[in-house]
Design a protein around this motif. Structure first.
Motif, PDB file in Angstrom:
ATOM      1  N   GLY A  36       0.796  -1.286  -0.010  1.00 15.35           N
ATOM      2  CA  GLY A  36       0.156   0.139  -0.164  1.00 15.35           C
ATOM      3  C   GLY A  36       0.722   1.141   0.042  1.00 15.35           C
ATOM      4  N   PHE A  37       1.993   0.969   0.676  1.00 13.52           N
ATOM      5  CA  PHE A  37       2.993   2.294   0.683  1.00 13.52           C
ATOM      6  C   PHE A  37       3.316   2.694  -0.681  1.00 13.52           C
ATOM      7  CE2 PHE A  37       7.159   4.198   1.566  1.00 13.52           C
ATOM      8  CZ  PHE A  37       7.005   5.133   2.022  1.00 13.52           C
ATOM      9  N   TYR A  38       3.874   1.637  -1.290  1.00  7.80           N
ATOM     10  CA  TYR A  38       4.804   1.701  -2.387  1.00  7.80           C
ATOM     11  C   TYR A  38       3.603   2.101  -3.604  1.00  7.80           C
ATOM     12  CZ  TYR A  38       8.897   0.632  -0.612  1.00  7.80           C
ATOM     13  OH  TYR A  38      10.071   0.293   0.328  1.00  7.80           O
ATOM     14  N   LEU A  39       2.457   1.604  -3.619  1.00  5.46           N
ATOM     15  CA  LEU A  39       1.522   1.700  -4.626  1.00  5.46           C
ATOM     16  C   LEU A  39       0.821   3.148  -4.501  1.00  5.46           C
ATOM     17  CD1 LEU A  39      -0.523   0.406  -6.441  1.00  5.46           C
ATOM     18  CD2 LEU A  39      -2.133   0.013  -4.729  1.00  5.46           C
ATOM     19  N   ALA A  40       0.927   3.831  -3.322  1.00  4.46           N
ATOM     20  CA  ALA A  40       0.277   5.292  -3.240  1.00  4.46           C
ATOM     21  C   ALA A  40       1.560   6.131  -3.823  1.00  4.46           C
ATOM     22  CB  ALA A  40       0.427   5.761  -1.665  1.00  4.46           C
ATOM     23  N   LYS A  41       2.738   5.883  -3.967  1.00  2.78           N
ATOM     24  CA  LYS A  41       3.759   6.543  -4.746  1.00  2.78           C
ATOM     25  C   LYS A  41       3.582   6.202  -6.413  1.00  2.78           C
ATOM     26  CE  LYS A  41       7.289   6.635  -1.340  1.00  2.78           C
ATOM     27  NZ  LYS A  41       8.757   6.506  -1.275  1.00  2.78           N
ATOM     28  N   THR A  42       3.004   5.309  -6.784  1.00  5.73           N
ATOM     29  CA  THR A  42       2.606   5.357  -8.348  1.00  5.73           C
ATOM     30  C   THR A  42       1.642   6.129  -9.054  1.00  5.73           C
ATOM     31  OG1 THR A  42       1.136   3.459  -8.175  1.00  5.73           O
ATOM     32  CG2 THR A  42       3.312   2.721  -7.866  1.00  5.73           C
ATOM     33  N   GLY A  43       1.401   6.073 -10.333  1.00  2.91           N
ATOM     34  CA  GLY A  43       0.620   6.784 -10.823  1.00  2.91           C
ATOM     35  C   GLY A  43      -0.797   6.040 -10.886  1.00  2.91           C
ATOM     36  N   ALA A  44      -0.982   5.074 -10.314  1.00  6.49           N
ATOM     37  CA  ALA A  44      -2.113   4.303 -10.050  1.00  6.49           C
ATOM     38  C   ALA A  44      -2.914   4.941  -8.963  1.00  6.49           C
ATOM     39  CB  ALA A  44      -1.793   2.905  -9.647  1.00  6.49           C
ATOM     40  N   ALA A  45      -2.326   5.676  -8.092  1.00  8.92           N
ATOM     41  CA  ALA A  45      -2.778   6.191  -6.746  1.00  8.92           C
ATOM     42  C   ALA A  45      -3.945   7.138  -7.209  1.00  8.92           C
ATOM     43  CB  ALA A  45      -1.800   7.134  -5.862  1.00  8.92           C
ATOM     44  N   ASP A  46      -3.776   7.959  -8.042  1.00  6.99           N
ATOM     45  CA  ASP A  46      -4.982   8.652  -8.520  1.00  6.99           C
ATOM     46  C   ASP A  46      -6.249   8.028  -8.776  1.00  6.99           C
ATOM     47  OD1 ASP A  46      -3.736  10.904  -7.897  1.00  6.99           O
ATOM     48  OD2 ASP A  46      -2.906  11.324  -9.732  1.00  6.99           O
ATOM     49  N   SER A  47      -6.035   6.923  -9.625  1.00  8.70           N
ATOM     50  CA  SER A  47      -7.107   6.140 -10.030  1.00  8.70           C
ATOM     51  C   SER A  47      -7.836   5.209  -8.991  1.00  8.70           C
ATOM     52  CB  SER A  47      -6.670   4.962 -11.222  1.00  8.70           C
ATOM     53  OG  SER A  47      -6.175   5.779 -12.161  1.00  8.70           O
ATOM     54  N   ASP A  49      -7.774   6.271  -5.795  1.00  5.38           N
ATOM     55  CA  ASP A  49      -8.574   7.340  -5.099  1.00  5.38           C
ATOM     56  C   ASP A  49      -9.781   7.506  -5.855  1.00  5.38           C
ATOM     57  OD1 ASP A  49      -8.714   9.086  -2.767  1.00  5.38           O
ATOM     58  OD2 ASP A  49      -8.120  10.732  -4.394  1.00  5.38           O
ATOM     59  N   GLN A  50      -9.896   7.836  -6.942  1.00  2.50           N
ATOM     60  CA  GLN A  50     -11.187   8.033  -7.699  1.00  2.50           C
ATOM     61  C   GLN A  50     -12.204   6.903  -7.636  1.00  2.50           C
ATOM     62  OE1 GLN A  50     -10.010   8.822 -11.734  1.00  2.50           O
ATOM     63  NE2 GLN A  50      -9.668  10.993 -11.235  1.00  2.50           N
ATOM     64  N   ILE A  51     -11.553   5.677  -7.540  1.00  2.00           N
ATOM     65  CA  ILE A  51     -12.407   4.572  -7.306  1.00  2.00           C
ATOM     66  C   ILE A  51     -12.771   4.367  -6.106  1.00  2.00           C
ATOM     67  CG2 ILE A  51     -12.485   1.849  -7.408  1.00  2.00           C
ATOM     68  CD1 ILE A  51     -10.477   1.996  -9.582  1.00  2.00           C
ATOM     69  N   MET A  52     -12.193   4.559  -4.985  1.00  7.12           N
ATOM     70  CA  MET A  52     -12.642   4.568  -3.689  1.00  7.12           C
ATOM     71  C   MET A  52     -13.551   5.758  -3.179  1.00  7.12           C
ATOM     72  SD  MET A  52     -11.299   1.799  -2.545  1.00  7.12           S
ATOM     73  CE  MET A  52     -12.134   2.100  -0.931  1.00  7.12           C
ATOM     74  N   THR A  53     -13.372   6.920  -3.785  1.00  2.54           N
ATOM     75  CA  THR A  53     -14.399   7.991  -3.796  1.00  2.54           C
ATOM     76  C   THR A  53     -15.753   7.475  -4.408  1.00  2.54           C
ATOM     77  OG1 THR A  53     -12.564   9.559  -3.873  1.00  2.54           O
ATOM     78  CG2 THR A  53     -14.778  10.597  -4.304  1.00  2.54           C
ATOM     79  N   THR A  54     -15.593   7.019  -5.702  1.00  3.26           N
ATOM     80  CA  THR A  54     -17.036   6.432  -6.132  1.00  3.26           C
ATOM     81  C   THR A  54     -17.756   5.549  -5.540  1.00  3.26           C
ATOM     82  OG1 THR A  54     -15.988   7.117  -8.254  1.00  3.26           O
ATOM     83  CG2 THR A  54     -17.888   5.592  -8.169  1.00  3.26           C
ATOM     84  N   PHE A  55     -16.962   4.623  -4.802  1.00  2.00           N
ATOM     85  CA  PHE A  55     -17.467   3.391  -4.156  1.00  2.00           C
ATOM     86  C   PHE A  55     -18.200   4.201  -2.743  1.00  2.00           C
ATOM     87  CE2 PHE A  55     -17.118   0.522  -0.404  1.00  2.00           C
ATOM     88  CZ  PHE A  55     -17.773  -0.613  -1.044  1.00  2.00           C
TER      89      PHE A  55
END
Length: 62
Positions: A36-47, A49-55
């Motif tokens: 999770g820590f390293y995933l937050a540093k990638t370009g996937a973090a914005d996507s 975040d958008q998925i979790m906000t929609t959920f």
């Protein structure tokens, strides 16, 4: 009354319960934490975040 809980708090509680009831070992928990820590540093973090906000919005309006 509006009740708001951050995704970090929810996942932290879930992780704590998994460790507490030995459904997840310390090594697996550490790997999950680092992932999770390293995933937050990638370009996937914005996507993510958008998925979790929609959920969250979907669950809130349900």
């Amino acid at each position: 009354m509006v009740f708001s809980v951050s995704a970090l708090a929810v996942t932290g509680v879930i992780l704590f319960l998994l460790i507490r009831y030995k459904a997840l070992g310390i090594v697996s928990a550490t790997v999950a934490l680092l992932f999770g820590f390293y995933l937050a540093k990638t370009g996937a973090a914005d996507s993510i975040d958008q998925i979790m906000t929609t959920f969250r919005d979907t669950v809130s309006n349900w």
